[in-house]
Design a protein around this motif. Structure first.
Motif, PDB file in Angstrom:
ATOM      1  N   CYS A  16       0.849  -1.190   0.000  1.00  0.00           N
ATOM      2  CA  CYS A  16       0.000   0.000   0.000  1.00  0.00           C
ATOM      3  C   CYS A  16       0.884   1.239   0.000  1.00  0.00           C
ATOM      4  O   CYS A  16       2.060   1.186   0.350  1.00  0.00           O
ATOM      5  CB  CYS A  16      -0.938   0.024   1.202  1.00  0.00           C
ATOM      6  N   GLU A  81      -3.632 -10.100   7.274  1.00  0.00           N
ATOM      7  CA  GLU A  81      -4.822  -9.298   7.562  1.00  0.00           C
ATOM      8  C   GLU A  81      -4.602  -8.428   8.798  1.00  0.00           C
ATOM      9  O   GLU A  81      -5.064  -7.279   8.849  1.00  0.00           O
ATOM     10  CB  GLU A  81      -6.041 -10.203   7.754  1.00  0.00           C
ATOM     11  N   ALA A  82      -3.868  -8.925   9.777  1.00  0.00           N
ATOM     12  CA  ALA A  82      -3.571  -8.132  10.978  1.00  0.00           C
ATOM     13  C   ALA A  82      -2.715  -6.910  10.618  1.00  0.00           C
ATOM     14  O   ALA A  82      -2.930  -5.820  11.163  1.00  0.00           O
ATOM     15  CB  ALA A  82      -2.865  -8.996  12.014  1.00  0.00           C
ATOM     16  N   ARG A  84      -2.730  -5.368   7.704  1.00  0.00           N
ATOM     17  CA  ARG A  84      -3.638  -4.442   6.995  1.00  0.00           C
ATOM     18  C   ARG A  84      -4.504  -3.656   7.971  1.00  0.00           C
ATOM     19  O   ARG A  84      -4.751  -2.461   7.763  1.00  0.00           O
ATOM     20  CB  ARG A  84      -4.528  -5.228   6.034  1.00  0.00           C
ATOM     21  N   ARG A  85      -4.998  -4.316   9.012  1.00  0.00           N
ATOM     22  CA  ARG A  85      -5.842  -3.619   9.998  1.00  0.00           C
ATOM     23  C   ARG A  85      -5.028  -2.624  10.816  1.00  0.00           C
ATOM     24  O   ARG A  85      -5.503  -1.538  11.124  1.00  0.00           O
ATOM     25  CB  ARG A  85      -6.522  -4.631  10.920  1.00  0.00           C
ATOM     26  N   LEU A  86      -3.801  -3.000  11.174  1.00  0.00           N
ATOM     27  CA  LEU A  86      -2.951  -2.146  12.001  1.00  0.00           C
ATOM     28  C   LEU A  86      -2.478  -0.906  11.250  1.00  0.00           C
ATOM     29  O   LEU A  86      -2.388   0.174  11.822  1.00  0.00           O
ATOM     30  CB  LEU A  86      -1.745  -2.950  12.491  1.00  0.00           C
ATOM     31  N   PRO A  88      -3.646   1.199   8.360  1.00  0.00           N
ATOM     32  CA  PRO A  88      -4.670   1.507   7.366  1.00  0.00           C
ATOM     33  C   PRO A  88      -4.109   2.246   6.163  1.00  0.00           C
ATOM     34  O   PRO A  88      -3.266   3.124   6.300  1.00  0.00           O
ATOM     35  CB  PRO A  88      -5.664   2.378   8.134  1.00  0.00           C
ATOM     36  N   ARG A  90      -4.551   2.092   1.414  1.00  0.00           N
ATOM     37  CA  ARG A  90      -5.200   1.482   0.250  1.00  0.00           C
ATOM     38  C   ARG A  90      -4.354   0.303  -0.213  1.00  0.00           C
ATOM     39  O   ARG A  90      -3.504   0.429  -1.071  1.00  0.00           O
ATOM     40  CB  ARG A  90      -5.366   2.518  -0.855  1.00  0.00           C
ATOM     41  N   TRP A  91      -4.572  -0.844   0.410  1.00  0.00           N
ATOM     42  CA  TRP A  91      -3.846  -2.063   0.093  1.00  0.00           C
ATOM     43  C   TRP A  91      -4.262  -2.552  -1.282  1.00  0.00           C
ATOM     44  O   TRP A  91      -5.437  -2.492  -1.646  1.00  0.00           O
ATOM     45  CB  TRP A  91      -4.096  -3.116   1.163  1.00  0.00           C
TER      46      TRP A  91
END
Length: 93
Positions: A16, A81-82, A84-86, A88, A90-91
């Motif tokens: 991202c 996924e962790a 990506r959440r940590l 933020p 535009r992945w």
């Protein structure tokens, strides 16, 4: 060598453009790997290249400017996924 591991095509990689306001979260949650800053071969705007790690992840930050590209690889889909959440942003994956 690290690049080959990072970019392997197995569903455990994503990238991202990291907003500047998220960079402190990266530094707080991932340890900088003790490698010297490397220039980006394609563009000085994307320099320096810096590597970070966590127990189940490796990350590469291309540059230190706003919207610098962050490349992430995790050991598991849940680990990715962790990340990506940590962090933020535009992945792309």
């Amino acid at each position: 060598m690290l690049d080959e591991v990072l970019f392997a095509d197995d569903g455990l990689y994503d990238a991202c453009e990291l907003p500047a306001e998220v960079m402190p979260i990266l530094r707080e949650n991932f340890r900088r790997i003790q490698l010297p800053d490397y220039p980006m071969w394609a563009s000085t705007d994307d320099s320096p290249i810096r590597w970070y790690s966590a127990p189940d992840a490796i990350l590469r930050l291309d540059g230190i400017q706003n919207r610098a590209w962050l490349h992430a690889r995790a050991r598991t889909p849940a680990g990715l996924e962790a990340i990506r959440r940590l962090l933020p942003g535009r992945w792309v994956g």
